[in-house]
Design a protein around this motif. Structure first.
Motif, mmCIF file in Angstrom:
data_model
loop_
_atom_site.group_PDB
_atom_site.id
_atom_site.type_symbol
_atom_site.label_atom_id
_atom_site.label_comp_id
_atom_site.label_asym_id
_atom_site.label_seq_id
_atom_site.Cartn_x
_atom_site.Cartn_y
_atom_site.Cartn_z
ATOM 1 N N PHE A 122 0.787 -1.146 0.144
ATOM 2 C CA PHE A 122 0.111 -0.108 0.055
ATOM 3 C C PHE A 122 0.821 1.201 0.107
ATOM 4 N N TRP A 123 0.188 2.342 -0.513
ATOM 5 C CA TRP A 123 1.030 3.649 -0.536
ATOM 6 C C TRP A 123 1.973 3.428 -1.576
ATOM 7 N N VAL A 124 2.343 2.673 -2.549
ATOM 8 C CA VAL A 124 3.189 2.587 -3.469
ATOM 9 C C VAL A 124 3.726 3.842 -3.916
ATOM 10 N N GLY A 125 2.733 5.014 -3.966
ATOM 11 C CA GLY A 125 3.174 6.271 -4.730
ATOM 12 C C GLY A 125 4.291 6.994 -3.659
ATOM 13 N N SER A 126 4.431 6.786 -2.562
ATOM 14 C CA SER A 126 5.451 7.148 -1.467
ATOM 15 C C SER A 126 6.502 6.326 -0.971
ATOM 16 N N LYS A 127 6.721 5.148 -1.725
ATOM 17 C CA LYS A 127 7.614 4.089 -1.388
ATOM 18 C C LYS A 127 9.061 4.706 -1.883
ATOM 19 N N GLN A 128 10.012 4.159 -1.252
ATOM 20 C CA GLN A 128 11.399 4.564 -1.447
ATOM 21 C C GLN A 128 11.555 3.919 -3.078
ATOM 22 N N PRO A 129 12.339 4.815 -3.737
ATOM 23 C CA PRO A 129 12.453 4.402 -5.200
ATOM 24 C C PRO A 129 13.553 3.137 -5.454
ATOM 25 N N TRP A 130 14.076 3.052 -4.518
ATOM 26 C CA TRP A 130 15.044 1.736 -4.570
ATOM 27 C C TRP A 130 14.308 0.060 -4.170
ATOM 28 N N VAL A 131 12.973 0.456 -3.631
ATOM 29 C CA VAL A 131 12.034 -0.675 -3.334
ATOM 30 C C VAL A 131 11.440 -1.080 -4.778
ATOM 31 N N ILE A 132 11.649 -2.579 -4.796
ATOM 32 C CA ILE A 132 10.981 -3.240 -6.241
ATOM 33 C C ILE A 132 9.825 -3.895 -5.498
ATOM 34 N N ILE A 133 8.715 -3.604 -5.946
ATOM 35 C CA ILE A 133 7.394 -4.400 -5.775
ATOM 36 C C ILE A 133 7.603 -5.767 -6.688
ATOM 37 N N PRO A 134 7.347 -6.839 -5.980
ATOM 38 C CA PRO A 134 6.937 -8.054 -6.813
ATOM 39 C C PRO A 134 6.028 -8.020 -8.049
ATOM 40 N N GLU A 135 5.959 -8.516 -9.137
ATOM 41 C CA GLU A 135 4.931 -8.309 -10.142
ATOM 42 C C GLU A 135 3.740 -9.191 -9.669
ATOM 43 N N ASP A 136 3.971 -10.102 -8.966
ATOM 44 C CA ASP A 136 2.735 -10.849 -8.655
ATOM 45 C C ASP A 136 2.004 -10.433 -7.108
ATOM 46 N N ALA A 137 2.375 -9.312 -6.785
ATOM 47 C CA ALA A 137 2.016 -8.815 -5.497
ATOM 48 C C ALA A 137 0.820 -7.549 -5.957
ATOM 49 N N ALA A 138 -0.345 -7.448 -5.318
ATOM 50 C CA ALA A 138 -1.111 -6.507 -5.389
ATOM 51 C C ALA A 138 -0.354 -5.141 -4.697
ATOM 52 N N ALA A 139 -0.480 -4.044 -5.736
ATOM 53 C CA ALA A 139 0.065 -2.790 -5.239
ATOM 54 C C ALA A 139 -0.958 -1.737 -5.516
ATOM 55 N N LEU A 140 -1.132 -0.904 -4.629
ATOM 56 C CA LEU A 140 -2.143 0.205 -4.500
ATOM 57 C C LEU A 140 -1.408 1.425 -4.318
ATOM 58 N N GLU A 141 -1.880 2.536 -4.878
ATOM 59 C CA GLU A 141 -1.282 4.065 -4.840
ATOM 60 C C GLU A 141 -1.568 4.458 -3.237
ATOM 61 N N THR A 142 -2.934 4.066 -2.743
ATOM 62 C CA THR A 142 -3.045 4.470 -1.334
ATOM 63 C C THR A 142 -3.339 3.126 -0.742
ATOM 64 N N GLN A 143 -4.623 3.065 -0.192
ATOM 65 C CA GLN A 143 -4.657 1.993 0.631
ATOM 66 C C GLN A 143 -6.293 1.496 0.232
ATOM 67 N N PRO A 144 -6.579 0.397 1.037
ATOM 68 C CA PRO A 144 -8.163 0.009 0.442
ATOM 69 C C PRO A 144 -9.062 1.202 1.261
ATOM 70 N N ARG A 145 -9.990 1.515 0.810
ATOM 71 C CA ARG A 145 -10.881 2.607 1.404
ATOM 72 C C ARG A 145 -11.914 2.415 2.258
ATOM 73 N N SER A 146 -12.425 1.108 2.250
ATOM 74 C CA SER A 146 -13.521 0.440 3.147
ATOM 75 C C SER A 146 -13.119 -0.802 3.498
ATOM 76 N N PRO A 147 -14.085 -0.988 4.698
ATOM 77 C CA PRO A 147 -13.640 -2.390 5.471
ATOM 78 C C PRO A 147 -13.961 -3.513 4.256
ATOM 79 N N GLU A 148 -15.155 -3.332 3.588
ATOM 80 C CA GLU A 148 -15.251 -4.087 2.437
ATOM 81 C C GLU A 148 -14.134 -4.475 1.525
ATOM 82 N N ASP A 149 -13.423 -3.245 1.291
ATOM 83 C CA ASP A 149 -12.314 -3.400 0.128
ATOM 84 C C ASP A 149 -11.258 -4.015 0.694
ATOM 85 N N TRP A 150 -11.038 -3.721 2.062
ATOM 86 C CA TRP A 150 -9.813 -4.574 2.908
ATOM 87 C C TRP A 150 -10.024 -5.915 3.037
#
Length: 148
Positions: free
Chosen positions: A112-140
């Motif tokens: 979550f919050w990949v928009g503010s991640k450190q530039p050297w952190v590489i997110i694995p291709e098979d992982a879910a990546a969100l610019e922010t975070q889930p917005r509702s309990p249902e989304d979580w």
């Protein structure tokens, strides 16, 4: 699903998490987590607080999250290792997964919050990546679990 064990750096506090509802593990790259952990991200596992048993002397700190939620941080009174948090807007506790005895076996399902991640952190291709975070309990729940 096994009972999880963990503890603080100095060994004065130990905890266990009994089998039950658990979200999949996630990494949070928000600047709040970066500041609080002194690292590039926070690694969390959400569980019900009633499923956590703690032995040893703990202390509790409080702060207001950017969302306005009132957060309680529980940790070792001796070495100040943060173990888990709760907040008044979420029925779950967030275990700081790096304090688990088996943390070397854990891989985050989502980031979550990949928009503010450190530039050297590489997110694995098979992982879910969100610019922010889930917005509702249902989304979580839809994204992260519960684990089986």
């Amino acid at each position: 699903m096994d009972t999880l064990q963990g503890g603080c750096t100095c060994g004065a506090v130990r905890y266990s998490v009994k089998p039950g509802f658990r979200f999949k593990l996630y990494a949070c790259h928000c600047t709040d987590c970066q500041t609080r952990t002194g690292s590039a991200f926070g690694l969390q596992l959400a569980v019900f607080p009633a499923d956590i048993s703690v032995s040893g002397d703990t202390s509790c700190g409080e702060y207001s999250a950017p969302s306005g939620a009132q957060v309680k941080v529980f940790g070792c009174s001796k070495c100040l290792t943060r173990l888990y948090t709760t907040n008044d807007r979420n029925p779950l506790a967030a275990i700081r997964a790096g304090t688990l005895d088996n943390s070397n076996e854990l891989v985050p399902f989502a980031h979550f919050w990949v928009g503010s991640k450190q530039p050297w952190v590489i997110i694995p291709e098979d992982a879910a990546a969100l610019e922010t975070q889930p917005r509702s309990p249902e989304d979580w729940v839809k994204l992260l679990g519960p684990q089986s």
